[in-house]
Scaffold this motif. Structure first.
Motif, PDB file in Angstrom:
ATOM      1  N   ASP A 151      -0.780 -47.838   4.491  1.00 39.38           N
ATOM      2  CA  ASP A 151      -1.514 -49.078   4.748  1.00 39.38           C
ATOM      3  C   ASP A 151      -0.668 -50.071   5.537  1.00 39.38           C
ATOM      4  O   ASP A 151      -1.186 -50.821   6.365  1.00 39.38           O
ATOM      5  N   ARG A 152       0.625 -50.068   5.283  1.00 37.12           N
ATOM      6  CA  ARG A 152       1.540 -50.950   6.018  1.00 37.12           C
ATOM      7  C   ARG A 152       2.225 -50.211   7.168  1.00 37.12           C
ATOM      8  O   ARG A 152       3.156 -50.742   7.774  1.00 37.12           O
ATOM      9  N   ASP A 153       1.774 -48.983   7.426  1.00 37.16           N
ATOM     10  CA  ASP A 153       2.294 -48.162   8.519  1.00 37.16           C
ATOM     11  C   ASP A 153       3.778 -47.843   8.338  1.00 37.16           C
ATOM     12  O   ASP A 153       4.525 -47.731   9.306  1.00 37.16           O
ATOM     13  N   LEU A 154       4.201 -47.672   7.086  1.00 33.63           N
ATOM     14  CA  LEU A 154       5.609 -47.409   6.798  1.00 33.63           C
ATOM     15  C   LEU A 154       5.916 -45.924   6.662  1.00 33.63           C
ATOM     16  O   LEU A 154       7.083 -45.529   6.736  1.00 33.63           O
ATOM     17  N   ILE A 155       4.881 -45.110   6.452  1.00 32.05           N
ATOM     18  CA  ILE A 155       5.065 -43.665   6.353  1.00 32.05           C
ATOM     19  C   ILE A 155       3.941 -42.961   7.101  1.00 32.05           C
ATOM     20  O   ILE A 155       2.897 -43.551   7.381  1.00 32.05           O
ATOM     21  N   THR A 156       4.171 -41.691   7.403  1.00 32.38           N
ATOM     22  CA  THR A 156       3.164 -40.872   8.078  1.00 32.38           C
ATOM     23  C   THR A 156       2.241 -40.243   7.030  1.00 32.38           C
ATOM     24  O   THR A 156       2.521 -40.310   5.827  1.00 32.38           O
ATOM     25  N   PRO A 157       1.152 -39.603   7.467  1.00 31.66           N
ATOM     26  CA  PRO A 157       0.274 -38.910   6.511  1.00 31.66           C
ATOM     27  C   PRO A 157       0.986 -37.809   5.730  1.00 31.66           C
ATOM     28  O   PRO A 157       0.522 -37.403   4.667  1.00 31.66           O
ATOM     29  N   THR A 158       2.105 -37.314   6.260  1.00 28.79           N
ATOM     30  CA  THR A 158       2.885 -36.300   5.541  1.00 28.79           C
ATOM     31  C   THR A 158       4.058 -36.933   4.789  1.00 28.79           C
ATOM     32  O   THR A 158       4.996 -36.250   4.392  1.00 28.79           O
ATOM     33  N   TYR A 159       4.006 -38.262   4.625  1.00 31.49           N
ATOM     34  CA  TYR A 159       4.967 -39.025   3.822  1.00 31.49           C
ATOM     35  C   TYR A 159       6.372 -39.091   4.423  1.00 31.49           C
ATOM     36  O   TYR A 159       7.344 -39.331   3.711  1.00 31.49           O
ATOM     37  N   LYS A 160       6.474 -38.901   5.724  1.00 28.81           N
ATOM     38  CA  LYS A 160       7.754 -39.100   6.386  1.00 28.81           C
ATOM     39  C   LYS A 160       7.912 -40.578   6.719  1.00 28.81           C
ATOM     40  O   LYS A 160       6.955 -41.245   7.103  1.00 28.81           O
ATOM     41  N   LYS A 161       9.123 -41.082   6.586  1.00 30.84           N
ATOM     42  CA  LYS A 161       9.366 -42.502   6.828  1.00 30.84           C
ATOM     43  C   LYS A 161       9.271 -42.834   8.315  1.00 30.84           C
ATOM     44  O   LYS A 161       9.799 -42.106   9.150  1.00 30.84           O
ATOM     45  N   LYS A 162       8.620 -43.938   8.623  1.00 32.41           N
ATOM     46  CA  LYS A 162       8.582 -44.462   9.984  1.00 32.41           C
ATOM     47  C   LYS A 162       9.683 -45.518  10.084  1.00 32.41           C
ATOM     48  O   LYS A 162       9.484 -46.679   9.733  1.00 32.41           O
ATOM     49  N   ARG A 163      10.837 -45.107  10.524  1.00 29.64           N
ATOM     50  CA  ARG A 163      12.016 -45.970  10.465  1.00 29.64           C
ATOM     51  C   ARG A 163      11.902 -47.247  11.301  1.00 29.64           C
ATOM     52  O   ARG A 163      12.294 -48.319  10.834  1.00 29.64           O
ATOM     53  N   PRO A 164      11.391 -47.184  12.523  1.00 33.71           N
ATOM     54  CA  PRO A 164      11.240 -48.440  13.275  1.00 33.71           C
ATOM     55  C   PRO A 164      10.312 -49.430  12.573  1.00 33.71           C
ATOM     56  O   PRO A 164      10.572 -50.637  12.545  1.00 33.71           O
ATOM     57  N   GLN A 165       9.231 -48.918  11.989  1.00 32.21           N
ATOM     58  CA  GLN A 165       8.294 -49.790  11.291  1.00 32.21           C
ATOM     59  C   GLN A 165       8.905 -50.350  10.008  1.00 32.21           C
ATOM     60  O   GLN A 165       8.661 -51.507   9.648  1.00 32.21           O
ATOM     61  N   LEU A 166       9.687 -49.533   9.317  1.00 25.96           N
ATOM     62  CA  LEU A 166      10.373 -50.015   8.117  1.00 25.96           C
ATOM     63  C   LEU A 166      11.331 -51.147   8.467  1.00 25.96           C
ATOM     64  O   LEU A 166      11.400 -52.164   7.764  1.00 25.96           O
TER      65      LEU A 166
END
Length: 225
Positions: free
Chosen positions: A194-209
């Motif tokens: 919801d906050r675009d912090l992880i992908t649908p496969t639960y991998k972290k989106k580091r730039p967004q974090l």
């Protein structure tokens, strides 16, 4: 059945080799060959669309550098064990394989998820942790600390507890000094899509974090120095 956990052997018409990654202590020429997976072949894509810069970065002498760290298995199959591209250098020149550290620190039972952060302008690591609610509340009850889950995440004693647990597992796994975490932020809300912090496969989106927690990161570096 022996290939379970691997990506299998190379397919026909594709060449595969490993390239040593010394900054991560992976040696492609060792008896246990490990390194970045590089592939080439006529069926391989020729480059990124309208991104010559990215194409030049990943194609070297005709070999596509995948960014994945692989290990040859005795049966000729390949096992992916790490990710080269998720590494960064601290200000003193030490390289950090962040996914490997997160896997190690994630062994702490009181942690549901952890994001480790560092950059080339700082000499140490910090992290944002999703504590396990039941574990944190159990620890608080055993130590006579009151408050709901959100309040406990803001409690300085809880922060000290998690730093102690991170240090314990770091020593147990024989991490190097620069791989230890110096400060933490306890986040009661799980990293989510919801906050675009992880992908649908639960991998972290580091730039967004980093974008989401930039203020938290800045404060940790200020207070920990």
């Amino acid at each position: 059945m022996s290939m379970i956990g691997t990506v299998g052997p190379p397919v026909p018409n594709i060449d595969v080799r490993l390239e040593s990654v010394p900054e991560m202590d992976y040696d492609a020429l060792a008896s246990r060959a490990r390194g970045e997976i590089c592939i080439r072949g006529e069926t391989l894509f020729s480059g990124y669309y309208k991104r010559e810069d990215l194409t030049k970065e990943v194609f070297v002498d005709g070999w596509f550098h995948t960014g994945d760290i692989g290990e040859w298995q005795p049966d000729g199959s390949m096992k992916i064990i790490d990710r080269k591209k998720n590494i960064f250098k601290l200000s003193q020149g030490e390289y950090v394989a962040v996914e490997n550290l997160e896997n190690i620190y994630g062994l702490v039972s009181a942690i549901d998820s952890i994001w480790v952060y560092g950059n080339s302008f700082e000499s140490f690591l910090v992290s944002v942790i999703n504590p396990n609610k039941e574990a944190l509340e159990s620890w608080a009850a055993a130590n006579g600390i009151d408050g709901d889950f959100e309040a406990l995440c803001q409690n300085p004693k809880a922060k000290e507890y998690f730093l102690g647990e991170l240090s314990r597992i770091g020593k147990e796994k024989k991490l190097k000094g620069f791989e230890f975490i110096k400060d933490v932020h306890l986040e009661p809300v799980l990293f989510d899509m919801d906050r675009d912090l992880i992908t649908p496969t639960y991998k972290k989106k580091r730039p967004q974090l980093l974008k989401y927690y930039q203020g938290v990161i800045d404060n940790m570096y200020k207070s920990a120095k």
